[in-house]
Design an enzyme around this catalytic site. Structure first.
Site, mmCIF file in Angstrom:
data_model
loop_
_atom_site.group_PDB
_atom_site.id
_atom_site.type_symbol
_atom_site.label_atom_id
_atom_site.label_comp_id
_atom_site.label_asym_id
_atom_site.label_seq_id
_atom_site.Cartn_x
_atom_site.Cartn_y
_atom_site.Cartn_z
ATOM 1 N N ASN A 157 -18.757 20.263 -23.045
ATOM 2 C CA ASN A 157 -19.826 20.578 -23.999
ATOM 3 C C ASN A 157 -20.527 19.339 -24.548
ATOM 4 O OD1 ASN A 157 -17.090 20.455 -25.189
ATOM 5 N ND2 ASN A 157 -18.187 20.559 -27.129
ATOM 6 N N HIS A 158 -19.883 18.155 -24.463
ATOM 7 C CA HIS A 158 -20.525 16.933 -24.983
ATOM 8 C C HIS A 158 -21.361 16.200 -23.945
ATOM 9 C CE1 HIS A 158 -18.861 17.052 -28.973
ATOM 10 N NE2 HIS A 158 -17.645 17.258 -28.491
ATOM 11 N N HIS B 173 -8.011 18.465 -26.580
ATOM 12 C CA HIS B 173 -7.401 17.143 -26.782
ATOM 13 C C HIS B 173 -5.926 17.242 -27.181
ATOM 14 C CE1 HIS B 173 -11.529 14.936 -27.494
ATOM 15 N NE2 HIS B 173 -11.599 15.876 -26.587
ATOM 16 N N GLU C 257 -15.982 13.488 -21.112
ATOM 17 C CA GLU C 257 -17.059 13.948 -21.999
ATOM 18 C C GLU C 257 -17.128 13.219 -23.341
ATOM 19 O OE1 GLU C 257 -16.963 17.768 -23.785
ATOM 20 O OE2 GLU C 257 -15.078 17.336 -24.793
ATOM 21 N N HIS D 72 -13.072 23.705 -19.029
ATOM 22 C CA HIS D 72 -13.245 23.060 -20.332
ATOM 23 C C HIS D 72 -13.477 24.153 -21.367
ATOM 24 C CE1 HIS D 72 -14.104 19.401 -22.593
ATOM 25 N NE2 HIS D 72 -14.998 20.105 -23.261
HETATM 26 FE FE LIG Z 1 -13.271 16.533 -25.437
HETATM 27 FE FE LIG Z 2 -15.226 19.477 -25.249
#
Ligand SMILES: [Fe+2]
Ligand SMILES: [Fe+2]
Length: 263
Positions: free
Chosen positions: A67-68, A179, A39, A152
């Site tokens: 989400n990205h 991350h 992402e 996620h």
């Molecule tokens: Fe990410």
């Molecule tokens: Fe994310």
């Protein structure tokens, strides 16, 4: 059967690290399938057609997202060109792309379903990820017992809950998005391998992959700043899952990481 999981690939440094390291890691681990979250692959935000292809050419078999996913508008138009890519399945009906894909493992050609879900805690509240998972597993039926789930999500408890919700019904539930790798990898009693977050493949001297300065200025001033991918050496966070392809049950999950570009 072994499945290698790779955390969120961040920008060009992350892509370069994956491209350089993956062949060796696959050879060393004997991985039959590589699943990576992409992402953040294009400049830290989303993916383009080109970066998606680059990840696939680097030895990633399935790309999960989060989400990205729509940060690069071209992805809206090109996501359907990539059958090896999934976006969170709990986006509203009618969203481009797919939330689940079935691919074949490299050795043995076993069908493997890969599902992508997104959490709702401290994130855009989508449809219920738990009920979406139930629905997809029902849809999958007897097509395969090997099921890989990328959840996620931001909140650790929501991810732990998903692990238990799917225990005994899927092969692995791994978390992405923060991350930052967690040290809680284990095989749950029903035979589902679980880890709250894999971490990332990206620059380790930034702030979750982004250059420190703009992030710190933003935090200190509360003014908007343009975030950029950090420079310097990268760390590639991964996990290796061993499972029985006949039952889909996991035997083991092990974290691993490699460095790239470090002195
Ligand atoms: Fe990410
Ligand atoms: Fe994310």
């Amino acid at each position: 059967m072994r499945i290698l999981l790779v955390g969120d690939v961040v920008g060009r440094p992350g892509r370069r690290a994956v491209r350089a390291l993956l062949p060796q890691v696959v050879a060393e681990t004997g991985a039959d399938l590589v699943v990576a979250n992409g992402e953040n692959a294009a400049g830290g935000f989303g993916l383009t057609r080109e970066t998606t292809q680059e990840l696939l050419d680097s030895g990633i078999d399935v790309i999960t997202t989060g989400n990205h996913i729509w940060d690069r508008r071209e992805m809206l138009a090109c996501i359907d060109e990539f059958p090896q890519m999934v976006r969170p399945a709990n986006y509203p009906p009618g969203t481009p792309g797919q939330g689940m894909t079935v691919v074949r493992s490299r050795k043995g050609g076993h069908p493997v379903a890969v599902i992508n879900l997104m959490g709702r805690t401290f994130m855009t509240p989508l449809d219920c990820p738990f009920r979406t998972a139930d629905r997809l597993l029902e849809e999958l039926g007897e097509a395969t017992r090997i099921v890989v789930v990328d959840f996620h999500a931001e909140a650790t408890a929501e991810k732990v809950a998903m692990g238990w919700h799917l225990d005994g019904r899927v092969s692995v539930v791994f978390g992405t998005h923060t991350h930052v790798p967690t040290a809680d990898e284990r095989v749950l009693p029903g035979g589902t391998a679980y880890i709250t977050d894999l971490g990332m493949a990206g620059p380790m001297d930034g702030i979750i992959g982004m250059a420190r300065e703009p992030v710190l200025r933003h935090l200190l001033t509360a003014l908007p700043h343009r975030f950029e991918v950090a420079a310097g050496p990268s760390r590639v966070d991964m996990a290796l899952v061993e499972l029985d392809p006949r039952t889909g049950r996991a035997h083991a999950i092990q974290r691993l990481h490699r460095y790239f570009g470090a002195d």
